[in-house]
Design a protein around this motif. Structure first.
Motif, PDB file in Angstrom:
ATOM      1  N   LEU A   3     -35.596  39.995   7.075  1.00  0.00           N
ATOM      2  CA  LEU A   3     -34.555  40.875   6.561  1.00  0.00           C
ATOM      3  C   LEU A   3     -34.112  41.909   7.593  1.00  0.00           C
ATOM      4  N   GLU A   4     -35.060  42.470   8.336  1.00  0.00           N
ATOM      5  CA  GLU A   4     -34.719  43.540   9.283  1.00  0.00           C
ATOM      6  C   GLU A   4     -33.881  43.047  10.459  1.00  0.00           C
ATOM      7  N   GLU A   5     -33.783  41.743  10.675  1.00  0.00           N
ATOM      8  CA  GLU A   5     -32.999  41.202  11.784  1.00  0.00           C
ATOM      9  C   GLU A   5     -31.640  40.670  11.346  1.00  0.00           C
ATOM     10  N   LEU A   6     -31.278  40.902  10.098  1.00  0.00           N
ATOM     11  CA  LEU A   6     -30.010  40.382   9.588  1.00  0.00           C
ATOM     12  C   LEU A   6     -28.862  41.288  10.008  1.00  0.00           C
ATOM     13  N   ILE A   7     -28.096  40.849  10.992  1.00  0.00           N
ATOM     14  CA  ILE A   7     -26.950  41.611  11.487  1.00  0.00           C
ATOM     15  C   ILE A   7     -25.650  40.883  11.158  1.00  0.00           C
ATOM     16  N   ALA A   8     -25.574  39.612  11.504  1.00  0.00           N
ATOM     17  CA  ALA A   8     -24.375  38.823  11.241  1.00  0.00           C
ATOM     18  C   ALA A   8     -24.177  38.640   9.739  1.00  0.00           C
ATOM     19  N   VAL A   9     -22.925  38.655   9.319  1.00  0.00           N
ATOM     20  CA  VAL A   9     -22.617  38.489   7.900  1.00  0.00           C
ATOM     21  C   VAL A   9     -23.120  37.135   7.393  1.00  0.00           C
ATOM     22  N   LEU A  10     -22.957  36.085   8.193  1.00  0.00           N
ATOM     23  CA  LEU A  10     -23.406  34.765   7.770  1.00  0.00           C
ATOM     24  C   LEU A  10     -24.908  34.743   7.533  1.00  0.00           C
ATOM     25  N   ASP A  11     -25.669  35.393   8.404  1.00  0.00           N
ATOM     26  CA  ASP A  11     -27.120  35.461   8.210  1.00  0.00           C
ATOM     27  C   ASP A  11     -27.464  36.131   6.879  1.00  0.00           C
ATOM     28  N   GLN A  12     -26.712  37.154   6.523  1.00  0.00           N
ATOM     29  CA  GLN A  12     -26.959  37.837   5.261  1.00  0.00           C
ATOM     30  C   GLN A  12     -26.625  36.946   4.074  1.00  0.00           C
ATOM     31  N   TRP A  13     -25.578  36.138   4.211  1.00  0.00           N
ATOM     32  CA  TRP A  13     -25.229  35.201   3.145  1.00  0.00           C
ATOM     33  C   TRP A  13     -26.321  34.149   2.972  1.00  0.00           C
ATOM     34  N   ILE A  14     -26.807  33.612   4.068  1.00  0.00           N
ATOM     35  CA  ILE A  14     -27.855  32.593   3.984  1.00  0.00           C
ATOM     36  C   ILE A  14     -29.121  33.193   3.379  1.00  0.00           C
ATOM     37  N   GLY A  44     -33.302  34.782  -5.591  1.00  0.00           N
ATOM     38  CA  GLY A  44     -34.076  34.512  -6.795  1.00  0.00           C
ATOM     39  C   GLY A  44     -35.467  35.103  -6.779  1.00  0.00           C
ATOM     40  N   THR A  45     -35.934  35.558  -5.610  1.00  0.00           N
ATOM     41  CA  THR A  45     -37.283  36.126  -5.505  1.00  0.00           C
ATOM     42  C   THR A  45     -37.270  37.653  -5.373  1.00  0.00           C
ATOM     43  N   LEU A  46     -36.072  38.236  -5.264  1.00  0.00           N
ATOM     44  CA  LEU A  46     -35.974  39.674  -5.022  1.00  0.00           C
ATOM     45  C   LEU A  46     -35.930  40.464  -6.326  1.00  0.00           C
ATOM     46  N   GLU A  47     -36.265  41.740  -6.223  1.00  0.00           N
ATOM     47  CA  GLU A  47     -36.241  42.639  -7.383  1.00  0.00           C
ATOM     48  C   GLU A  47     -35.240  43.771  -7.210  1.00  0.00           C
ATOM     49  N   ALA A  48     -34.556  43.798  -6.070  1.00  0.00           N
ATOM     50  CA  ALA A  48     -33.536  44.818  -5.819  1.00  0.00           C
ATOM     51  C   ALA A  48     -32.632  44.337  -4.693  1.00  0.00           C
ATOM     52  N   ILE A  49     -31.434  44.880  -4.626  1.00  0.00           N
ATOM     53  CA  ILE A  49     -30.520  44.555  -3.534  1.00  0.00           C
ATOM     54  C   ILE A  49     -31.024  45.246  -2.269  1.00  0.00           C
ATOM     55  N   PRO A  50     -31.330  44.511  -1.206  1.00  0.00           N
ATOM     56  CA  PRO A  50     -31.862  45.133   0.015  1.00  0.00           C
ATOM     57  C   PRO A  50     -30.893  46.165   0.595  1.00  0.00           C
ATOM     58  N   ASP A  51     -31.421  47.313   1.005  1.00  0.00           N
ATOM     59  CA  ASP A  51     -30.586  48.352   1.618  1.00  0.00           C
ATOM     60  C   ASP A  51     -29.941  47.860   2.907  1.00  0.00           C
ATOM     61  N   LYS A  52     -30.588  46.901   3.568  1.00  0.00           N
ATOM     62  CA  LYS A  52     -30.084  46.368   4.825  1.00  0.00           C
ATOM     63  C   LYS A  52     -28.733  45.685   4.636  1.00  0.00           C
ATOM     64  N   ILE A  53     -28.489  45.136   3.454  1.00  0.00           N
ATOM     65  CA  ILE A  53     -27.262  44.395   3.186  1.00  0.00           C
ATOM     66  C   ILE A  53     -26.200  45.352   2.664  1.00  0.00           C
ATOM     67  N   ARG A  54     -25.174  45.579   3.469  1.00  0.00           N
ATOM     68  CA  ARG A  54     -24.117  46.525   3.138  1.00  0.00           C
ATOM     69  C   ARG A  54     -22.751  45.865   2.950  1.00  0.00           C
ATOM     70  N   VAL A  55     -22.654  44.571   3.224  1.00  0.00           N
ATOM     71  CA  VAL A  55     -21.382  43.873   3.096  1.00  0.00           C
ATOM     72  C   VAL A  55     -21.008  43.821   1.615  1.00  0.00           C
ATOM     73  N   GLU A  56     -19.839  44.352   1.287  1.00  0.00           N
ATOM     74  CA  GLU A  56     -19.471  44.520  -0.119  1.00  0.00           C
ATOM     75  C   GLU A  56     -19.447  43.207  -0.909  1.00  0.00           C
ATOM     76  N   PRO A  57     -18.852  42.116  -0.392  1.00  0.00           N
ATOM     77  CA  PRO A  57     -18.862  40.867  -1.156  1.00  0.00           C
ATOM     78  C   PRO A  57     -20.271  40.341  -1.435  1.00  0.00           C
ATOM     79  N   ILE A  58     -21.216  40.567  -0.511  1.00  0.00           N
ATOM     80  CA  ILE A  58     -22.586  40.105  -0.742  1.00  0.00           C
ATOM     81  C   ILE A  58     -23.248  40.956  -1.827  1.00  0.00           C
ATOM     82  N   ARG A  59     -22.987  42.246  -1.810  1.00  0.00           N
ATOM     83  CA  ARG A  59     -23.516  43.106  -2.868  1.00  0.00           C
ATOM     84  C   ARG A  59     -22.887  42.720  -4.217  1.00  0.00           C
ATOM     85  N   HIS A  60     -21.623  42.332  -4.168  1.00  0.00           N
ATOM     86  CA  HIS A  60     -20.965  41.840  -5.383  1.00  0.00           C
ATOM     87  C   HIS A  60     -21.654  40.565  -5.875  1.00  0.00           C
ATOM     88  N   ALA A  61     -22.055  39.698  -4.932  1.00  0.00           N
ATOM     89  CA  ALA A  61     -22.754  38.467  -5.299  1.00  0.00           C
ATOM     90  C   ALA A  61     -24.085  38.787  -5.973  1.00  0.00           C
TER      91      ALA A  61
END
Length: 252
Positions: free
Chosen positions: A165-176, A183-200
């Protein structure tokens, strides 16, 4: 906080195939295809939008989202849980079918538009390389030039994605990362700031689902588990039969 697993057919369709959340699919496609500037997708039409009652009878493990952009380019986005017989042939057949079905008569060839097939697999598909995203196209063998680009294939092999998670810089990496681990997470990671991904992530929240939707999601997950269990059992029985035949041949 709990999220549905995007790898399950029902969840994949709900997240990426909803008419009220086109920004999700547009962001994913733009990051995968590297679309920038005037090549970005201005408008997207989802040809088979998500409708819970409509898709309840669909088969497990494979579900696609068909759409086209303002330039007429068609996209087939598919999530595949397990490998099946002639899998790559089916992928190419579906893309070719989407291409030829754009017209009814041969003289309408100029009306044909590019088809891009995006396939996400929850298994390693290609041997010989370790990168998880691959692009496949036709090239002239001597010059390496690409003259035939009407049908392109992009593949994302989830098992090959190993970035933390800490190495996710590219938007595509965050999508993958979202597709593989939501399905295994309990919260939206703070590292992910891209609005469409947060919407997802918001689209994937169990709390935002109706009782009917969650029931269908659970059934889809059970169907996948049953199918995988049947495959494992068949393999075990096949190995057992092989050992028995080997012992019998040895005695003979």
């Amino acid at each position: 906080m709990k999220f549905i697993d995007p790898r399950i057919d029902f969840a994949f369709k709900k997240i990426f195939g909803s008419d009220d959340a086109k920004d999700i699919l547009i962001s994913f496609l733009e990051s995968l295809l590297g679309l920038e500037g005037d090549r970005r997708i201005a408008e997207l039409t989802i040809l088979d939008p998500f409708l819970a009652p409509k898709i309840k009878e669909l088969k497990y493990s494979v579900l696609d989202v068909k759409c086209c952009d303002h330039r007429g380019i068609s996209y087939i986005v598919e999530m595949q849980i397990q490998k099946t017989a002639a899998f790559l042939k089916r992928i190419q057949y579906n893309a070719a079918k989407a291409y030829v079905h754009q017209i009814e008569r041969g003289e309408d060839y100029p009306k044909l538009n590019q088809v891009i097939a995006v396939t996400i697999t929850d298994f390693a598909l290609f041997e010989g390389f370790d990168h998880c995203v691959s692009r496949h196209e036709s090239r002239e063998t001597v010059t390496g030039e690409t003259f035939l680009q009407e049908i392109l294939h992009y593949f994302i092999e989830l098992p090959k994605f190993t970035k933390p998670l800490e190495e996710l810089i590219a938007v595509l990496d965050q999508w993958i990362y979202f597709i593989k681990f939501a399905g295994t997470l309990e919260a939206i990671p703070d590292k992910i700031r891209v609005e469409p991904i947060r919407h997802a992530f918001e689209k994937a929240m169990v709390a935002n689902m109706s009782a009917e939707e969650y029931g269908l999601y659970e059934k889809a997950g059970i169907a996948i588990a049953d199918a995988q269990g049947a495959i494992q059992l068949a393999r075990q029985e096949g190995r057992q039969e092989g050992r028995q035949e080997g012992r019998q041949e040895g005695r003979q």
